[in-house]
Design a protein around this motif. Structure first.
Motif, short mmCIF file in Angstrom:
data_model
loop_
_atom_site.label_atom_id
_atom_site.label_comp_id
_atom_site.label_asym_id
_atom_site.label_seq_id
_atom_site.Cartn_x
_atom_site.Cartn_y
_atom_site.Cartn_z
N ARG A 10 -23.41 43.55 -10.68
CA ARG A 10 -22.82 44.37 -9.36
C ARG A 10 -23.56 44.04 -8.26
N THR A 11 -24.94 44.04 -8.32
CA THR A 11 -25.73 44.10 -7.14
C THR A 11 -26.39 42.72 -6.75
N ASP A 12 -26.50 41.61 -7.79
CA ASP A 12 -27.15 40.48 -7.80
C ASP A 12 -25.88 39.48 -7.38
N ASP A 13 -24.92 39.63 -8.30
CA ASP A 13 -23.87 38.49 -8.08
C ASP A 13 -22.50 38.82 -7.31
N LEU A 14 -22.36 40.05 -7.27
CA LEU A 14 -21.13 40.62 -6.37
C LEU A 14 -21.72 41.28 -5.08
N GLY A 15 -23.07 41.44 -4.91
CA GLY A 15 -23.39 41.97 -3.73
C GLY A 15 -23.02 43.39 -3.40
N TRP A 16 -22.72 44.11 -4.63
CA TRP A 16 -22.36 45.48 -4.18
C TRP A 16 -23.76 46.48 -3.85
N SER A 17 -23.41 47.31 -2.91
CA SER A 17 -24.41 48.39 -2.72
C SER A 17 -24.50 49.36 -3.91
N LEU A 18 -25.78 50.02 -4.20
CA LEU A 18 -25.92 50.95 -5.04
C LEU A 18 -24.94 52.10 -4.95
N ASP A 19 -24.75 52.32 -3.66
CA ASP A 19 -23.87 53.52 -3.36
C ASP A 19 -22.41 53.46 -4.03
N GLU A 20 -21.94 51.98 -3.53
CA GLU A 20 -20.57 51.50 -3.91
C GLU A 20 -20.41 51.59 -5.35
N SER A 21 -21.63 50.88 -6.09
CA SER A 21 -21.49 50.98 -7.47
C SER A 21 -21.48 52.11 -8.02
#
Length: 205
Positions: free
Chosen positions: A179-190
């Motif tokens: 989620r963070t590295d491949d998709l670029g999601w923020s931890l809040d979004e995740s």
């Protein structure tokens, strides 16, 4: 007796300070340079001790990495999280709690665990350390699954084993890295997505 105890206390305090300095130096260098690029001499230099002291305290790089991970696994913070999971009485709050805890742990340890994951395929001792971290997380997820079962909150067809597996699919370090590295999601979004997704997947409607 008093005069004998004081130097012993100072020696113990110095030994603990030295140990912490070595571990902090190792963690910083592993994170910044990677496991293989980091040398014991560099750890010793950063901790301002002799290389022999690094080996004596940690047993070299593999021992230091294992100690770092075991210190997190056996921390008072982990014990507090487990106690909190066992005490929650609302299923949705329980899922929010475990998602928040894994998010905080990932944020704290991701830089090091990213390097561990990179080195593990080539180094058995690193794989062993990674397994310790994974076993700790799976234990926490097992506690969560068992608590949901105790609260009679699991959907039909989902037992404790399947609930633990689903929690792992969503909350493992590998899933966070996607989620963070491949998709670029923020931890809040995740975190927001995880809470909703696990509620939908696990809880009886």
């Amino acid at each position: 007796m008093i005069m004998d105890m004081q130097p012993t206390g100072r020696r113990a305090e110095y030994a603990e300070q030295t140990r912490r300095a070595i571990l902090e130096a190792a963690r910083t260098l592993f994170t910044e340079q990677g496991y293989f690029a980091t040398k014991v001499d560099q750890i010793a230099g950063a901790a301002r001790v002799a290389p022999a002291t690094v080996y004596a305290v940690g047993g070299g790089k593999s021992g230091l990495l294992r100690t770092l991970i075991e210190s997190a696994v056996n921390s008072e913070e982990n014990a507090r999280i487990h106690a909190e999971l066992a005490a929650v009485t609302d299923p949705e709050s329980l899922l929010a709690t475990v998602v928040g805890a894994t998010r905080a742990k990932f944020e704290q340890w991701a830089p090091l665990m990213r390097q561990v994951a990179a080195a593990a395929p080539q180094e058995p001792t690193v794989r062993d350390s990674m397994k310790i971290a994974e076993a700790s997380l799976r234990n926490g997820l097992r506690l969560t699954a068992e608590r949901l079962a105790q609260l009679d909150a699991l959907s039909d067809g989902i037992d404790v084993d399947r609930a633990q597996d689903l929690l792992w699919i969503y909350l493992s370090n590998t899933a966070y890295f996607v989620r963070t590295d491949d998709l670029g999601w923020s931890l809040d979004e995740s975190q927001s997505w995880l809470t909703a997704a696990l509620t939908r997947e696990l809880l009886a409607r």
